[in-house]
Every structure is written in structure tokens, then in C-alpha cells.
Motif scaffolding. Sequence first.
Motif, PDB file in Angstrom:
ATOM      1  N   LEU A   1     -26.962 -92.021  -4.886  1.00 11.49           N
ATOM      2  CA  LEU A   1     -26.703 -92.666  -6.175  1.00 11.49           C
ATOM      3  C   LEU A   1     -27.811 -92.289  -7.151  1.00 11.49           C
ATOM      4  N   THR A   2     -27.832 -91.004  -7.467  1.00 14.32           N
ATOM      5  CA  THR A   2     -28.840 -90.441  -8.354  1.00 14.32           C
ATOM      6  C   THR A   2     -28.150 -89.595  -9.411  1.00 14.32           C
ATOM      7  N   ARG A   3     -28.913 -89.204 -10.420  1.00 10.27           N
ATOM      8  CA  ARG A   3     -28.334 -88.379 -11.483  1.00 10.27           C
ATOM      9  C   ARG A   3     -27.751 -87.086 -10.907  1.00 10.27           C
ATOM     10  N   ASP A   4     -28.513 -86.438 -10.023  1.00 11.27           N
ATOM     11  CA  ASP A   4     -28.035 -85.191  -9.420  1.00 11.27           C
ATOM     12  C   ASP A   4     -26.813 -85.432  -8.528  1.00 11.27           C
ATOM     13  N   GLY A   5     -26.833 -86.558  -7.787  1.00  6.54           N
ATOM     14  CA  GLY A   5     -25.700 -86.889  -6.932  1.00  6.54           C
ATOM     15  C   GLY A   5     -24.431 -87.105  -7.728  1.00  6.54           C
ATOM     16  N   TYR A   6     -24.542 -87.857  -8.817  1.00  3.55           N
ATOM     17  CA  TYR A   6     -23.382 -88.102  -9.676  1.00  3.55           C
ATOM     18  C   TYR A   6     -22.874 -86.810 -10.304  1.00  3.55           C
ATOM     19  N   ALA A   7     -23.800 -85.960 -10.757  1.00  7.01           N
ATOM     20  CA  ALA A   7     -23.404 -84.705 -11.402  1.00  7.01           C
ATOM     21  C   ALA A   7     -22.635 -83.810 -10.432  1.00  7.01           C
ATOM     22  N   LYS A   8     -23.098 -83.749  -9.197  1.00  2.00           N
ATOM     23  CA  LYS A   8     -22.414 -82.940  -8.190  1.00  2.00           C
ATOM     24  C   LYS A   8     -21.023 -83.485  -7.912  1.00  2.00           C
ATOM     25  N   ALA A   9     -20.891 -84.815  -7.820  1.00  2.94           N
ATOM     26  CA  ALA A   9     -19.587 -85.433  -7.549  1.00  2.94           C
ATOM     27  C   ALA A   9     -18.605 -85.168  -8.684  1.00  2.94           C
ATOM     28  N   VAL A  10     -19.084 -85.259  -9.912  1.00  2.00           N
ATOM     29  CA  VAL A  10     -18.230 -84.985 -11.077  1.00  2.00           C
ATOM     30  C   VAL A  10     -17.749 -83.538 -11.047  1.00  2.00           C
ATOM     31  N   GLU A  11     -18.654 -82.618 -10.708  1.00  2.53           N
ATOM     32  CA  GLU A  11     -18.297 -81.202 -10.631  1.00  2.53           C
ATOM     33  C   GLU A  11     -17.265 -80.944  -9.534  1.00  2.53           C
TER      34      GLU A  11
ATOM     35  N   ILE B   1      -7.296 -90.876  -6.986  1.00  4.13           N
ATOM     36  CA  ILE B   1      -8.734 -90.685  -6.789  1.00  4.13           C
ATOM     37  C   ILE B   1      -9.154 -91.385  -5.507  1.00  4.13           C
ATOM     38  N   GLU B   2      -9.893 -90.682  -4.648  1.00  7.85           N
ATOM     39  CA  GLU B   2     -10.472 -91.282  -3.455  1.00  7.85           C
ATOM     40  C   GLU B   2     -11.990 -91.183  -3.570  1.00  7.85           C
ATOM     41  N   ASN B   3     -12.609 -92.323  -3.681  1.00 10.58           N
ATOM     42  CA  ASN B   3     -14.055 -92.477  -3.887  1.00 10.58           C
ATOM     43  C   ASN B   3     -14.401 -92.359  -5.365  1.00 10.58           C
ATOM     44  N   ALA B   4     -14.490 -93.509  -6.011  1.00 15.94           N
ATOM     45  CA  ALA B   4     -14.806 -93.565  -7.444  1.00 15.94           C
ATOM     46  C   ALA B   4     -16.245 -93.188  -7.746  1.00 15.94           C
ATOM     47  N   TYR B   5     -16.977 -92.799  -6.735  1.00 17.19           N
ATOM     48  CA  TYR B   5     -18.293 -92.167  -6.917  1.00 17.19           C
ATOM     49  C   TYR B   5     -18.171 -90.975  -7.858  1.00 17.19           C
ATOM     50  N   SER B   6     -17.001 -90.316  -7.857  1.00 18.97           N
ATOM     51  CA  SER B   6     -16.796 -89.137  -8.700  1.00 18.97           C
ATOM     52  C   SER B   6     -16.734 -89.482 -10.190  1.00 18.97           C
ATOM     53  N   LEU B   7     -16.702 -90.775 -10.529  1.00 17.98           N
ATOM     54  CA  LEU B   7     -16.781 -91.155 -11.942  1.00 17.98           C
ATOM     55  C   LEU B   7     -18.192 -90.931 -12.486  1.00 17.98           C
ATOM     56  N   GLY B   8     -19.154 -90.712 -11.608  1.00 17.72           N
ATOM     57  CA  GLY B   8     -20.516 -90.472 -12.057  1.00 17.72           C
ATOM     58  C   GLY B   8     -21.127 -91.667 -12.754  1.00 17.72           C
ATOM     59  N   HIS B   9     -20.719 -92.872 -12.330  1.00 19.53           N
ATOM     60  CA  HIS B   9     -21.220 -94.122 -12.898  1.00 19.53           C
ATOM     61  C   HIS B   9     -21.017 -94.173 -14.418  1.00 19.53           C
ATOM     62  N   ASP B  10     -19.859 -93.698 -14.848  1.00 22.46           N
ATOM     63  CA  ASP B  10     -19.550 -93.658 -16.286  1.00 22.46           C
ATOM     64  C   ASP B  10     -18.064 -93.992 -16.461  1.00 22.46           C
ATOM     65  N   LEU B  11     -17.783 -95.175 -17.041  1.00 18.82           N
ATOM     66  CA  LEU B  11     -16.387 -95.609 -17.177  1.00 18.82           C
ATOM     67  C   LEU B  11     -15.569 -94.705 -18.093  1.00 18.82           C
ATOM     68  N   LYS B  12     -16.234 -93.957 -18.973  1.00 15.47           N
ATOM     69  CA  LYS B  12     -15.486 -93.052 -19.839  1.00 15.47           C
ATOM     70  C   LYS B  12     -14.744 -91.997 -19.010  1.00 15.47           C
ATOM     71  N   ARG B  13     -15.299 -91.705 -17.839  1.00 17.95           N
ATOM     72  CA  ARG B  13     -14.628 -90.716 -16.979  1.00 17.95           C
ATOM     73  C   ARG B  13     -13.353 -91.276 -16.362  1.00 17.95           C
ATOM     74  N   LEU B  14     -13.238 -92.594 -16.290  1.00 18.61           N
ATOM     75  CA  LEU B  14     -11.984 -93.180 -15.818  1.00 18.61           C
ATOM     76  C   LEU B  14     -10.897 -92.966 -16.864  1.00 18.61           C
ATOM     77  N   ASP B  15     -11.239 -93.103 -18.137  1.00 21.90           N
ATOM     78  CA  ASP B  15     -10.283 -92.798 -19.216  1.00 21.90           C
ATOM     79  C   ASP B  15      -9.879 -91.324 -19.167  1.00 21.90           C
TER      80      ASP B  15
ATOM     81  N   PHE C   1     -10.786 -86.137  -4.041  1.00 21.58           N
ATOM     82  CA  PHE C   1     -11.744 -86.738  -3.108  1.00 21.58           C
ATOM     83  C   PHE C   1     -13.090 -86.041  -3.184  1.00 21.58           C
ATOM     84  N   VAL C   2     -14.157 -86.831  -3.136  1.00 16.80           N
ATOM     85  CA  VAL C   2     -15.505 -86.288  -2.971  1.00 16.80           C
ATOM     86  C   VAL C   2     -16.220 -87.103  -1.899  1.00 16.80           C
ATOM     87  N   GLU C   3     -17.062 -86.422  -1.129  1.00 20.89           N
ATOM     88  CA  GLU C   3     -17.887 -87.109  -0.136  1.00 20.89           C
ATOM     89  C   GLU C   3     -18.892 -88.012  -0.843  1.00 20.89           C
ATOM     90  N   GLN C   4     -19.271 -89.104  -0.183  1.00 16.78           N
ATOM     91  CA  GLN C   4     -20.291 -89.972  -0.738  1.00 16.78           C
ATOM     92  C   GLN C   4     -21.662 -89.295  -0.663  1.00 16.78           C
TER      93      GLN C   4
END
Length: 407
Positions: free
Chosen positions: A88-98, A142-156, A82-85
Motif C-alpha cells: 500500500l505504497t505510491r509505487d504499489g498503487y502505480a504498478k496496480a493501475v498499470e 474488477i477483482e481487487n479494488a487495489y487497482s483503483l490506486g486509492h483514488d475514487l476518480k479511477r472508479l468513475d 484482476f491484479v495481485e495484492q
Amino acid sequence: MANRVNTTRNLSLVATLALFAANTAWCADSDSARPLTLDTHVDIPPDYMRQPRFDVGRDSVLKVDLGKMQRGGLDAVFFIIFVEQGPLTRDGYAKAVEQAERKYSAIDLMLQKYPERIRLAKTPDEVIANHKNGLLSAMIGIENAYSLGHDLKRLDAAYARGARYLGLVHVGNNDLCTSSLPNKELHEPAVSTVGLSKFGRAAVRRANELGIMVDISHASDACVRDVLAASTAPIIASHSSARALVDHPRNLSDELARAIAAKGGVIQVVAYKEFVKHDPGREAAEKALQKAVAKQAGDKEYDDWKHDYLPMYQEGMRRIQQQFPLATLDDYLDHIRHMVDVAGIDHVGLASDFDGGGGVTGWFDASETNNLTQGLPKRGFSAEQIEKIWSGNLLRVWRDVEKNAKH
């Protein structure tokens, strides 16, 4: 050394006797073996396995650790990434992925440290095999697919790590779909007619291809409808209760519950206080306490993992419990009974949301799981039906999603 060995043996004997008593109680009621019990939603803290208090091989502060699971008869758990929402920015996605990676690696630490007690299960057959071999099962959701960082490769990549369900959204709209609880500070509309985004549809399609269950808990009604239309496989609600009993946007309407069932899916009824019992007084009291505790600690905002274990918070919660009693196991059983009556016995399962705010009086942590198993026959469920509710229905849907996949 001898004293320590004897103490360890005695503790082991106590745990074994407790588990035997739970199993015996079940058999006495149903004349059958205890069902395989599976909980689809257990949260983990950011420092899971990295702090002694969050080491699940010990007697931890968590509602779910290995000892509590064994004593209570909870066999299999989806641990949640889980990651908090955030923005929807590059930095936001990077933090969620981390943040997500930190939780994946924490689950890895647990599995590496306690392989003799718990194993990862990537398929329904592995869940069953672990159970037969006397092992607990860990699965990943996974709770909140925001953690994919807007990149479907991360779902794989998530699939390769063991993730087997994809919760599309949490509180606040994201880049996949609208939430049942929009972000008021960002002036998101309370009710949205917008459901899945283009990226959200692509994520559903890729989840179908991989064999990942699509989870609509936390999604808006519009998003649920879009997912039902878009998915080629049955879908799940990993932790949602009945809106007909508690009118909360996080709960599922009877209409949507029937629609999920019609497509072969399953609704995992959740034991989360606010979704099981409407109690605005308790909710207001808890928010006031959280604000006061954060201020006393010198923090701008309340942080459950930091503040929940402070004496001021613990004492405050005891006072709140006296004034506004927590939802009970009976309240929770009402939701289970209602959902079965609406969606059918083949389309209902169970979720605690432990360590994410879940827990009711009677099923307050994993050590009390057998209370729930014992409560189900009192609501008219047979042993066969209880096996379906506890794990059979979810495992069936999981298998159907696997069959639908195109690896």
C-alpha cells in the motif's frame, strides 16, 4: 484457395451442428428455449490478445475463447480486471493501475478484432439484445479494488470503460477491506473483526451512485457484514461456493448467504476445485509440482501463465489427476443445490473462474457449458428456475443497482 474455403466452411458447419445438438438436447429435456447463459467470472492473462496462444478468436490454450463459448453455449461472460495484492505504497498503487490498464486495453483489442462475434454489454438490456442478434456478450468486472490506486476518480473511469462490478479485495488485506485469506507473510490476523475502511466505505458509496455492483467474494466475513450495512443497493458474490459443504474461508456461510439474499442480492456459485471439494492431498501435490516446475525453469516463483503450459507441468498434472481426481460436475451441482435451498431460487447464479484456476470434471472449459445446463434439471430445477440461475437473477440485481444509481 478453394480447399481453404471448403475447410473453413466444414469447420463452421461442425461448430454449427455442435451448437444445434446442444440446443436440441436442452429442448428435449425442458420443452423450452435454451436459457441465456452468463458466467460472472473469467480471468484473462496479462498478455491477453497480445500473444497468438491468447487470441480468443483462434483455438487458444485458454478455457474460454470465442469458439469454446459458441460450441458450449456460453453466451455472456464478465472478463476480469484482476491484479495481485501488493504494498500500500505510491509505487504499489502505480504498478496496480498499470497492470489493470493492460487488461482493459486487452479487452478492447478483443472487441475491436471480433465485432462480428462478441460485443461489449454495459447494461442488462445490451446483454439480451446481443443474444437476440446472435452475438456473444463481454462484460467487465474488477477483482481487487487495489487497482483503483486509492483514488475514487479511477472508479468513475472504470465505469466509463464498462466495469459493472467492483470486487473489493483479493488475497491479503488492502486499503478498502480485510480479506478472507490474509497475507501470512505480513502477519495479518487469520480472523479479523475489522471490515471496511473509510476508503472502502467511500468506494461502496460511489459504486452505488454510479450503478456498479459491489462484489464481496474474497472479502472477510466482517467486511461482508459491513458492505451489507453500507450499501444502498443489492450486492453480489461474483464467485463463491458454500462453506457448509467445504469449510474454506473463501466460501460463504449460510448466514451470510441468507443476509445477501435478504437484501435482494445474488450469490454466484463458483466451480473452483478447492472451494467445491476438500482435497488437501491434491492441493499439496499441486504446490509441490509448481515449485519444482518453477525451479526447473530457472525462476524463483511459480507463474501460472508462464509455467502451466510447459511439458513438465502438463505431465505432472496428469499424474496428480490420476492420484487425486478433480472435483466433478456433481460436486459443483451439490453446491448450487445447497445455495438455492439456503438463499432461495431468486438469489443464486453461476461462475466458473475459468482461466483463474476454475473448472471441474464435466465443466472443465467453456465448450462443456451445456453439460451444466443439462445437469441442472437432474437436481430438480425447472426450465424457469434454470433461466433464473443461469442469468435471470444476476440481470435482475444488475437492473436494481442501475435503478438505485444517482448519475
